[in-house]
Design a protein around this motif. Structure first.
Motif, PDB file in Angstrom:
ATOM      1  N   ASP A   1      -4.293  -3.567  -5.498  1.00 13.80           N
ATOM      2  CA  ASP A   1      -3.576  -3.873  -4.258  1.00 13.80           C
ATOM      3  C   ASP A   1      -4.105  -5.225  -3.765  1.00 13.80           C
TER       4      ASP A   1
ATOM      5  N   SER B   1       0.833  -1.205   0.000  1.00 14.96           N
ATOM      6  CA  SER B   1       0.000   0.000   0.000  1.00 14.96           C
ATOM      7  C   SER B   1       0.870   1.258   0.000  1.00 14.96           C
TER       8      SER B   1
ATOM      9  N   ARG C   1      -4.774   2.310   1.892  1.00 11.76           N
ATOM     10  CA  ARG C   1      -4.585   2.320   3.335  1.00 11.76           C
ATOM     11  C   ARG C   1      -3.384   1.474   3.728  1.00 11.76           C
TER      12      ARG C   1
ATOM     13  N   THR D   1      -5.070  -5.558   4.564  1.00 11.05           N
ATOM     14  CA  THR D   1      -5.708  -5.542   3.251  1.00 11.05           C
ATOM     15  C   THR D   1      -6.253  -6.934   2.942  1.00 11.05           C
TER      16      THR D   1
HETATM   17 MG   LIG Z   1      -1.797  -2.978   2.383  1.00 11.85          MG
END
Ligand SMILES: [Mg+2]
Ligand SMILES: Nc1nc2c(ncn2[C@@H]2O[C@H](COP(=O)(O)OP(=O)(O)OP(=O)(O)O)[C@@H](O)[C@H]2O)c(=O)[nH]1
Length: 195
Positions: free
Chosen positions: A75, A37, A51, A59
């Motif tokens: 991501d 990220s 984030r 995540t």
């Molecule tokens: Mg992440």
């Protein structure tokens, strides 16, 4: 490549929810906490687009960002976080493999590996999948700012020796989301593969 606009579009927990618009994708793959990220934020010159947090395993979805209204940055959920229950870890693994295997729009992957450590077994399994599924990939050696500059050339060379053995590895680039080293090179590599 110059990034002028970047916006969060969607989080995908189930592959049936993947966008069907045919827009090309660049996916970011690496173990939990390796800096995926942060790298996306750095590439986009944004502080909190993707984030990032001190708490690994955060995540859990495939997060889609629209870049320059033209391509997606994806991501991917980080793998290998020990505190996540085995059942969830294996379902993430399946999600990632299914995605890599079947995603025609996927133009390339940025595989993140911590610059300071040997790649983990899972890192090697991932690059094995990338090669097997004929996906061009770039290795970003993250947190390079934490590597003493005296050790840098040796570490980078040994990572280069290892990863360039894979047919689909395009390059190995030291990266830091703190100092910004490697940013230009990664953007350049994306532009040359995605156009
Ligand atoms: Mg992440
Ligand atoms: N020193 C330094 N710290 C970094 C760098 N990149 C990320 N970090 C730190 O490492 C931690 C994890 O970064 P994230 O970007 O959230 O990592 P991630 O791979 O997205 O993690 P998950 O979403 O949990 O898979 C955060 O505390 C970041 O501030 C870097 O280049 N240098």
């Amino acid at each position: 490549m110059k990034i002028t606009t970047a916006e969060f579009v969607l989080g995908v927990a189930n592959l049936r929810q993947l966008p069907k618009d045919g827009i090309k994708e660049v996916a970011f793959l690496g173990r939990s906490n390796v800096g995926k990220s942060s790298l996306i934020n750095k590439l986009c010159s944004r502080k909190a687009l993707a984030r990032s947090s001190a708490e690994p395993g955060k995540t859990r979805e495939l997060n889609y960002y629209m870049i320059n209204k033209k391509i997606y940055f994806v991501d991917l959920p980080g793998y290998g976080y020990a505190k996540v229950p085995e059942q969830i870890r294996s379902s993430w693994g399946k999600l990632i493999e299914q995605y890599l295997k079947g995603r025609d729009q996927l133009a390339m992957v940025i595989q993140l590996v911590d610059a300071r450590h040997e790649p983990t077994e899972l890192d090697l399994m991932m690059v094995g999948w990338l090669d097997y599924y004929n996906i061009p990939f770039l290795v970003a050696l993250t947190k390079a700012d934490k590597l003493p500059s005296s050790k840098m050339p040796r570490f980078v060379q040994s990572a280069r020796d290892l990863f360039t053995r894979y047919q689909h590895c395009q390059d190995v680039i030291p990266f830091s989301s703190v100092t910004g080293i490697g940013r230009t090179e990664v953007l350049h590599a994306i532009a040359s593969l995605v156009g």
